[in-house]
Enzyme design. Sequence first.
Site: not given
Length: 666
Positions: A31-34, A80-81, A110, A112, A114, A133, A170, A222, A309, A403, A406, A421, A427
């Site tokens: 990381d230091y060299e980077f 959407s799926l 694949e 999914k 989140d 999206r 995602e 994906y 799901k 209602c 109203c 209503c 209303c």
Amino acid sequence: MDIASKIQQLREELHQHNYNYYVLDQPEISDYEFDIKLKELQELEAQHPELYDSNSPTQRVGGQVTKNFPTVIHDFRMYSLSNSYSKDDLLDWESRLKKQIEQPISFVCELKYDGASISLTYQNGQLFRAVTRGDGTQGDEVTANIKTIKNVPLKLKGTDIPERFDIRGEIVLPYEGFAKLNAERIEQGEDPFANPRNTASGSLKLQDSAEVAKRPLQCLLYNLTGTKLPVTTQFESLQKARDWGFDVPNEAKLVHSIDEVIEFINYWDEARHNLAYETDGVVIKVNNLDQQDELGYTAKSPRWAMAYKFKAEQVSTVLNTITYQVGRTGAITPVANLTPVQLAGTTVKRASLHNADQIEKLDVRVNDHVFVEKGGEIIPKIVGVDFTKRYQDSKPTQYISTCPECHTELVRQEGEALHFCPNTKTCPPQVIGRIQHFISRKAMDIEGIGGETVALLVNADLIKNYADLYILQKEDVLPLDRMAEKSAENLIKGIEASKQVPFERVLFALGIRYVGETVAKTLAKHYQSISALMQATQEELTQVDEIGERIAQSVVTFFKDNDNQLLVARLQKHGLQMQISETEKAKQSDRLKGLKIVISGVFEKFSRKELKDLIETNGAKNTSSISKSTDYLVAGDKMGPSKLKKAEGLGVKIISESDFLELVQE
């Protein structure tokens, strides 16, 4: 070595080290060299601003402030799926596929993820833009923020990279990074974030990209999307994306039956808990891209993909009160107010009870201990009652009869699940809801005014309906809360500009029940003007293609109402487009009236959307799949062989793009 070459060399080195560390997880330097190399590049770029490159590795540290995220139309819609929750759902889906596809079908499974959906556009091998999206058709450009995510390649590797293409994925926040982020917030006296998904989504809209750079976000990709892609299958496209430098998870698997799909699902339902980030299911896609093309899309989802799901997490809590919400159509929705409880990473305080029948079916009562799930892991819902904990003096829930806003007596039509209503005129939620629908993006798309502003205008008694918008003056709206001079000017300008919105969207904006975007487009095309539509009888309306009894009755009822007639007259007086414009009329013809046409493949002169518009404006109907009733198949380059074979087998006439244009011009 000259300065330009030195800068370019450092950029190439740092791009490669980023890829090694964040994608391959195989760092070759410390990381230091980077950091030393990055600092050297920053100093050189500062000394030579003429050599600026928007995709330099130095841009990953952020610092750009974006006050407004411009709305961008996706080159290719983000669908959407469709969801499934059982093996039977998947078997039903496979049966539908086999009715259209005669050859064997393979699938790619694949995980999914989140997180927050993103579409990355690459041009000439470099990141061009990143768009959320949104509504699937258009989203917000968040390029500056996405550049800070270390595993998003700013410049691609390898060969045969298309000149321009999109890749979808995602944005996620891994568990470890989320825990570290929250620990830092607590130490600084700030409230912790609720869950990784919402934190990832919210990060994309932070105004300072330097703040985004501090969050350990990842982008998991994906799906390649574009024309003339150098792949023929989904599984091949995942490997090709990896070759170009994208971080594509390796969990994806090519399978050849639904039984193998189920094996994959069962394995990951358990193994997902060992992953570094959240997943909520499995996405199953038809592997062959030609077969995907043949299967096509519904209005909302691809027919060639399905999301399975995982079973929703369930918790128990106490139902404290039931309140009732009124929608813009007057529909009443009962809401359960709960003792706050953690569910799938979020704090749930409210849940839908759907309707009176559902309350009666579950016998839900105030003070009950209830079981709550997230339907599809999104919307909390009550799924049952713990009767062992019910109080002895508990009384059945009495659904309201008037209602809550109203106090008008509610009605429930035969065959309807919901109470309504009927007071559509005064209303408050209905008045506000109708105006909010009128100004929405897909309707009048009035810039400078949002849902909250509509509520302020109604509550201040400045407007009572959407026609009142067109008599507003800047002086009227300036006193409103948080309304500055410039905001007021933009609001009035936005209302004035909406007068140019085409007739079909004005018709949709009126808010006629059951008249969505597609129906409005059909009616506008058939009747050409609002006056002709208003005079149509229910019987005449049902003769229009795809207009059924329910829609016809709703349209006739709307235009019979004197107040609605007055609203339309006022809108006409204010100059809204109440008929098809002469320009649109000039484009339209009946040359292809009654024909059903399928287009497939890639075309030279027109995009697929342009061809579909030509089909519709000339009176024909676009269909996505071939059947005996198909009149023409317009065949482009790289058309799926199975679709061609099916057309030949059914005797469907196959024509080229040039043949189609001649057909239109005859």
